[in-house]
Design an enzyme around this catalytic site. Structure first.
Site, PDB file in Angstrom:
ATOM      1  N   THR A 143      23.102 117.575  77.652  1.00  0.00           N
ATOM      2  CA  THR A 143      22.855 116.135  77.725  1.00  0.00           C
ATOM      3  C   THR A 143      22.123 115.744  79.011  1.00  0.00           C
ATOM      4  OG1 THR A 143      24.039 114.034  78.008  1.00  0.00           O
ATOM      5  CG2 THR A 143      25.210 115.986  78.671  1.00  0.00           C
ATOM      6  N   ASP A 144      21.470 114.587  78.972  1.00  0.00           N
ATOM      7  CA  ASP A 144      20.840 114.071  80.198  1.00  0.00           C
ATOM      8  C   ASP A 144      21.886 113.553  81.192  1.00  0.00           C
ATOM      9  OD1 ASP A 144      21.609 111.765  78.820  1.00  0.00           O
ATOM     10  OD2 ASP A 144      19.636 110.809  78.894  1.00  0.00           O
ATOM     11  N   GLU A 145      23.142 113.375  80.730  1.00  0.00           N
ATOM     12  CA  GLU A 145      24.164 112.816  81.630  1.00  0.00           C
ATOM     13  C   GLU A 145      24.480 113.740  82.796  1.00  0.00           C
ATOM     14  OE1 GLU A 145      27.468 110.849  79.906  1.00  0.00           O
ATOM     15  OE2 GLU A 145      26.320 110.175  78.188  1.00  0.00           O
ATOM     16  N   TYR A 202      33.297 114.057  81.200  1.00  0.00           N
ATOM     17  CA  TYR A 202      32.442 114.626  80.143  1.00  0.00           C
ATOM     18  C   TYR A 202      31.203 115.287  80.747  1.00  0.00           C
ATOM     19  CZ  TYR A 202      28.664 114.719  76.705  1.00  0.00           C
ATOM     20  OH  TYR A 202      27.584 115.112  75.944  1.00  0.00           O
ATOM     21  N   SER A 203      30.467 114.522  81.561  1.00  0.00           N
ATOM     22  CA  SER A 203      29.200 115.087  82.056  1.00  0.00           C
ATOM     23  C   SER A 203      29.453 116.244  83.018  1.00  0.00           C
ATOM     24  CB  SER A 203      28.306 114.013  82.674  1.00  0.00           C
ATOM     25  OG  SER A 203      28.977 113.267  83.640  1.00  0.00           O
ATOM     26  N   LYS A 252      29.982 119.232  80.851  1.00  0.00           N
ATOM     27  CA  LYS A 252      28.714 119.716  80.292  1.00  0.00           C
ATOM     28  C   LYS A 252      27.888 120.394  81.389  1.00  0.00           C
ATOM     29  CE  LYS A 252      27.283 119.315  76.653  1.00  0.00           C
ATOM     30  NZ  LYS A 252      27.448 120.150  75.411  1.00  0.00           N
ATOM     31  N   GLU A 307      33.542 118.366  73.035  1.00  0.00           N
ATOM     32  CA  GLU A 307      34.084 117.016  73.085  1.00  0.00           C
ATOM     33  C   GLU A 307      32.950 116.183  73.669  1.00  0.00           C
ATOM     34  OE1 GLU A 307      36.855 115.629  72.051  1.00  0.00           O
ATOM     35  OE2 GLU A 307      37.613 117.515  71.243  1.00  0.00           O
ATOM     36  N   PRO A 332      32.367  94.683  71.655  1.00  0.00           N
ATOM     37  CA  PRO A 332      32.649  94.871  73.075  1.00  0.00           C
ATOM     38  C   PRO A 332      31.441  95.436  73.833  1.00  0.00           C
ATOM     39  CG  PRO A 332      33.635  96.651  71.781  1.00  0.00           C
ATOM     40  CD  PRO A 332      32.959  95.741  70.806  1.00  0.00           C
TER      41      PRO A 332
HETATM   42  P1  NAD Z   1      30.336 115.212  67.927  1.00  0.00           P
HETATM   43  O1  NAD Z   1      31.504 114.807  68.761  1.00  0.00           O
HETATM   44  O2  NAD Z   1      29.843 114.315  66.846  1.00  0.00           O
HETATM   45  O3  NAD Z   1      30.637 116.608  67.219  1.00  0.00           O
HETATM   46  C1  NAD Z   1      31.251 117.677  67.892  1.00  0.00           C
HETATM   47  C2  NAD Z   1      31.586 118.753  66.858  1.00  0.00           C
HETATM   48  O4  NAD Z   1      32.171 119.867  67.557  1.00  0.00           O
HETATM   49  C3  NAD Z   1      32.612 118.305  65.809  1.00  0.00           C
HETATM   50  O5  NAD Z   1      32.235 118.764  64.541  1.00  0.00           O
HETATM   51  C4  NAD Z   1      33.908 118.969  66.266  1.00  0.00           C
HETATM   52  O6  NAD Z   1      34.805 119.229  65.201  1.00  0.00           O
HETATM   53  C5  NAD Z   1      33.366 120.252  66.893  1.00  0.00           C
HETATM   54  N1  NAD Z   1      34.291 120.822  67.889  1.00  0.00           N
HETATM   55  C6  NAD Z   1      34.874 120.173  68.928  1.00  0.00           C
HETATM   56  N2  NAD Z   1      35.660 121.030  69.618  1.00  0.00           N
HETATM   57  C7  NAD Z   1      35.541 122.239  69.004  1.00  0.00           C
HETATM   58  C8  NAD Z   1      36.091 123.523  69.272  1.00  0.00           C
HETATM   59  N3  NAD Z   1      36.928 123.737  70.295  1.00  0.00           N
HETATM   60  N4  NAD Z   1      35.745 124.559  68.460  1.00  0.00           N
HETATM   61  C9  NAD Z   1      34.908 124.351  67.410  1.00  0.00           C
HETATM   62  N5  NAD Z   1      34.365 123.152  67.117  1.00  0.00           N
HETATM   63  C10 NAD Z   1      34.677 122.109  67.919  1.00  0.00           C
HETATM   64  O7  NAD Z   1      29.184 115.547  68.958  1.00  0.00           O
HETATM   65  P2  NAD Z   1      27.613 115.288  68.854  1.00  0.00           P
HETATM   66  O8  NAD Z   1      27.316 113.908  69.259  1.00  0.00           O
HETATM   67  O9  NAD Z   1      27.137 115.828  67.558  1.00  0.00           O
HETATM   68  O10 NAD Z   1      27.096 116.242  70.028  1.00  0.00           O
HETATM   69  C11 NAD Z   1      26.766 117.605  69.790  1.00  0.00           C
HETATM   70  C12 NAD Z   1      26.319 118.248  71.089  1.00  0.00           C
HETATM   71  O11 NAD Z   1      25.181 117.563  71.588  1.00  0.00           O
HETATM   72  C13 NAD Z   1      27.369 118.189  72.201  1.00  0.00           C
HETATM   73  O12 NAD Z   1      27.320 119.404  72.896  1.00  0.00           O
HETATM   74  C14 NAD Z   1      26.916 117.040  73.070  1.00  0.00           C
HETATM   75  O13 NAD Z   1      27.330 117.226  74.401  1.00  0.00           O
HETATM   76  C15 NAD Z   1      25.413 117.123  72.930  1.00  0.00           C
HETATM   77  N6  NAD Z   1      24.675 115.861  73.089  1.00  0.00           N
HETATM   78  C16 NAD Z   1      25.044 114.738  72.390  1.00  0.00           C
HETATM   79  C17 NAD Z   1      24.290 113.578  72.520  1.00  0.00           C
HETATM   80  C18 NAD Z   1      24.616 112.328  71.754  1.00  0.00           C
HETATM   81  O14 NAD Z   1      23.983 111.296  71.983  1.00  0.00           O
HETATM   82  N7  NAD Z   1      25.556 112.344  70.835  1.00  0.00           N
HETATM   83  C19 NAD Z   1      23.175 113.567  73.370  1.00  0.00           C
HETATM   84  C20 NAD Z   1      22.844 114.721  74.068  1.00  0.00           C
HETATM   85  C21 NAD Z   1      23.593 115.867  73.905  1.00  0.00           C
HETATM   86  O1  TDX Z   2      32.100  99.808  73.040  1.00  0.00           O
HETATM   87  C1  TDX Z   2      31.165 100.165  73.796  1.00  0.00           C
HETATM   88  N1  TDX Z   2      30.538  99.233  74.558  1.00  0.00           N
HETATM   89  C2  TDX Z   2      29.540  99.531  75.434  1.00  0.00           C
HETATM   90  O2  TDX Z   2      28.998  98.649  76.114  1.00  0.00           O
HETATM   91  C3  TDX Z   2      30.724 101.541  73.893  1.00  0.00           C
HETATM   92  C4  TDX Z   2      31.360 102.617  73.065  1.00  0.00           C
HETATM   93  C5  TDX Z   2      29.690 101.824  74.766  1.00  0.00           C
HETATM   94  N2  TDX Z   2      29.126 100.864  75.530  1.00  0.00           N
HETATM   95  C6  TDX Z   2      28.026 101.216  76.459  1.00  0.00           C
HETATM   96  C7  TDX Z   2      28.314 102.391  77.375  1.00  0.00           C
HETATM   97  C8  TDX Z   2      26.951 103.031  77.536  1.00  0.00           C
HETATM   98  O3  TDX Z   2      26.243 102.395  78.575  1.00  0.00           O
HETATM   99  O4  TDX Z   2      26.933 101.642  75.644  1.00  0.00           O
HETATM  100  C9  TDX Z   2      26.235 102.743  76.217  1.00  0.00           C
HETATM  101  C10 TDX Z   2      26.276 103.911  75.253  1.00  0.00           C
HETATM  102  O5  TDX Z   2      27.608 104.358  75.177  1.00  0.00           O
HETATM  103  P1  TDX Z   2      28.039 105.622  74.283  1.00  0.00           P
HETATM  104  O6  TDX Z   2      27.567 105.416  72.891  1.00  0.00           O
HETATM  105  O7  TDX Z   2      29.487 105.878  74.528  1.00  0.00           O
HETATM  106  O8  TDX Z   2      27.108 106.776  74.900  1.00  0.00           O
HETATM  107  P2  TDX Z   2      26.953 107.367  76.382  1.00  0.00           P
HETATM  108  O9  TDX Z   2      28.154 107.131  77.198  1.00  0.00           O
HETATM  109  O10 TDX Z   2      25.637 106.875  76.923  1.00  0.00           O
HETATM  110  O11 TDX Z   2      26.869 108.941  76.035  1.00  0.00           O
HETATM  111  C11 TDX Z   2      26.096 109.394  74.892  1.00  0.00           C
HETATM  112  O12 TDX Z   2      24.855 109.894  75.262  1.00  0.00           O
HETATM  113  C12 TDX Z   2      24.796 111.147  75.889  1.00  0.00           C
HETATM  114  C13 TDX Z   2      26.881 110.438  74.085  1.00  0.00           C
HETATM  115  O13 TDX Z   2      28.164 109.926  73.752  1.00  0.00           O
HETATM  116  C14 TDX Z   2      26.989 111.727  74.824  1.00  0.00           C
HETATM  117  O14 TDX Z   2      27.634 112.720  74.006  1.00  0.00           O
HETATM  118  C15 TDX Z   2      25.626 112.196  75.168  1.00  0.00           C
HETATM  119  O15 TDX Z   2      25.698 113.350  75.935  1.00  0.00           O
END
Ligand code: NAD
Ligand code: TDX
Length: 350
Positions: free
Chosen positions: A129-131, A154-155, A158, A85, A209
């Protein structure tokens, strides 16, 4: 021949990783285990689904029986673990799923790997994640030595999973590598996240927003660069090590939103109601516990594995916007009823 289990490959980063992996000539089999939550979408994988090296398995990483069965029957020797998630705001609305998938799910995979792999065999790449490092002040960067200080459910989930992965290395000798990456953007990102949400709303003339004062800073990395970094880690990463991955690209949220507005004004028809997209910006109530600044020091992966980001923000954001403009079917599929319910709970009256 490598036998790779990718988890969460139908999500944003996982699907981009699978595209890159399967573009290569390598001799391997890859199994994609994904529960297809709201964030997982098989449309993300149309271009690879016919590759004989690829197979999709629908299922939950928390399902110990299923995970063990996959390890056994497919003789898995490599795990690339994306499933999670991943949205901070959803974790604030309801942390339960985050603990289940991110902590219990990671534990289930680690445990299967420990049971199945003899010592000195196997590779487990844990994507994080860096979070986990918390929030920075105006100066400084997160390095691999920065102490963990997670602030959101979330963080924290993780961080827990990272600690479990690290414990399995130290205690059982499981060949684990952890990566901690900054904010990704690019094709296939679910529109709950800042960049695709702003693109979708700005296209349809809805309010944009911005939380708080819009001055929170994120370090944005184009998703293909993250996928390339992970391939390098898979090829040459050292077991027991952590690698920070970042874009060296710090921007305030407001700056990101302005950039998207200006590009959409340039790349698409004007808004029916007139005016430019910046006029749609609305400052809304801040996210609770909103981390102020993230920034990554990626020197280690650069020096040790020769990885550097290759797509700059100007190009990456233009590609991303163009991708969303071209994806009518994908957009309709993801902006469904469940997204609309989430959107109204998260944003109405904020
Ligand atoms: P995402 O939410 O787009 O995708 C998550 C995927 O995991 C989906 O396909 C979902 O169906 C699957 N999933 C969720 N729960 C599951 C379960 N219980 N069993 C099997 N599959 C399940 O996420 P993302 O943005 O692609 O992130 C992928 C990974 O990278 C995560 O671990 C996240 O913490 C990490 N990450 C994301 C970011 C970012 O900016 N998006 C940055 C750094 C690290
Ligand atoms: O509607 C918005 N308005 C807004 O100001 C949303 C959705 C976000 N924000 C702000 C919150 C954050 O400061 O923008 C920044 C980025 O938000 P997100 O896209 O929700 O990312 P963030 O919370 O930084 O987390 C993301 O980066 C690290 C990913 O969702 C994580 O999965 C990843 O680990």
């Amino acid at each position: 021949m490598k036998r790779i289990l990718v988890t969460g490959g139908a999500g944003f980063i996982g699907s981009n990783f699978l595209h890159l992996l399967l573009q290569g000539e390598g001799d391997f089999q890859v199994f994609n285990l994904d529960r297809l939550t709201y964030a997982g979408n098989l449309l993300n994988l149309c271009s690879v689904e016919d590759d004989p090296r690829y197979r999709f398995i629908e299922g939950d990483i928390c399902d110990q029986k299923l995970v063990t069965e996959i390890f056994q029957s497919q003789e898995i020797d490599t795990v690339v673990h994306f499933a999670a998630e991943s949205h901070v705001d959803r974790s604030i609305m309801g942390p339960g799923e985050f603990i289940q998938t991110n902590v219990v799910g990671t534990f289930t995979l680690l445990e299967a790997a420990r049971q199945m792999w003899p010592e000195g065999k196997g590779r487990f790449i844990h994507i994080s994640t860096d979070e986990v490092y918390g929030s920075l002040g105006e100066i400084g960067l997160f390095s691999e030595a920065t102490a963990y200080d997670p602030r959101s459910p979330y963080s924290a989930s993780k961080a827990s999973s990272d600690h479990l992965a690290s414990a399995y290395f130290h205690t059982y000798g499981l060949q684990v590598i952890i990566t901690n990456c900054s904010n990704n953007y690019g094709p296939y990102q679910f529109p709950e996240k800042l960049i695709p949400l702003i693109i979708q709303n700005a296209l349809s003339g809805k309010a944009l927003p911005v939380y708080g004062d819009g001055m929170n800073i994120r370090d944005w990395l184009y998703v293909e660069d993250h996928a390339k970094a992970l391939l390098r880690v898979l090829e040459a990463g050292e077991f027991g090590e952590t690698y920070n991955i970042g874009g060296n690209n710090e921007r305030t949220n407001l700056d990101v939103v302005h950039t998207i507005c200006d590009l959409l004004d340039e790349m698409t028809e004007p808004l029916e109601a007139g005016g430019n997209r910046r006029d749609l910006i609305q400052f809304v109530k801040d996210r609770p516990g909103h981390d102020r600044r993230y920034a990554i020091d990626a020197t280690k992966i650069k020096n040790e594995l020769g990885w550097d980001p290759s797509v700059d923000f100007a190009q990456g954001i233009r590609n991303t916007i163009q991708w969303y403009l071209d994806q009518d079917e994908w957009t309709k599929a993801v902006l469904d009823g469940s997204y609309r319910d989430y959107y109204s709970k998260m944003y109405e009256g904020r």
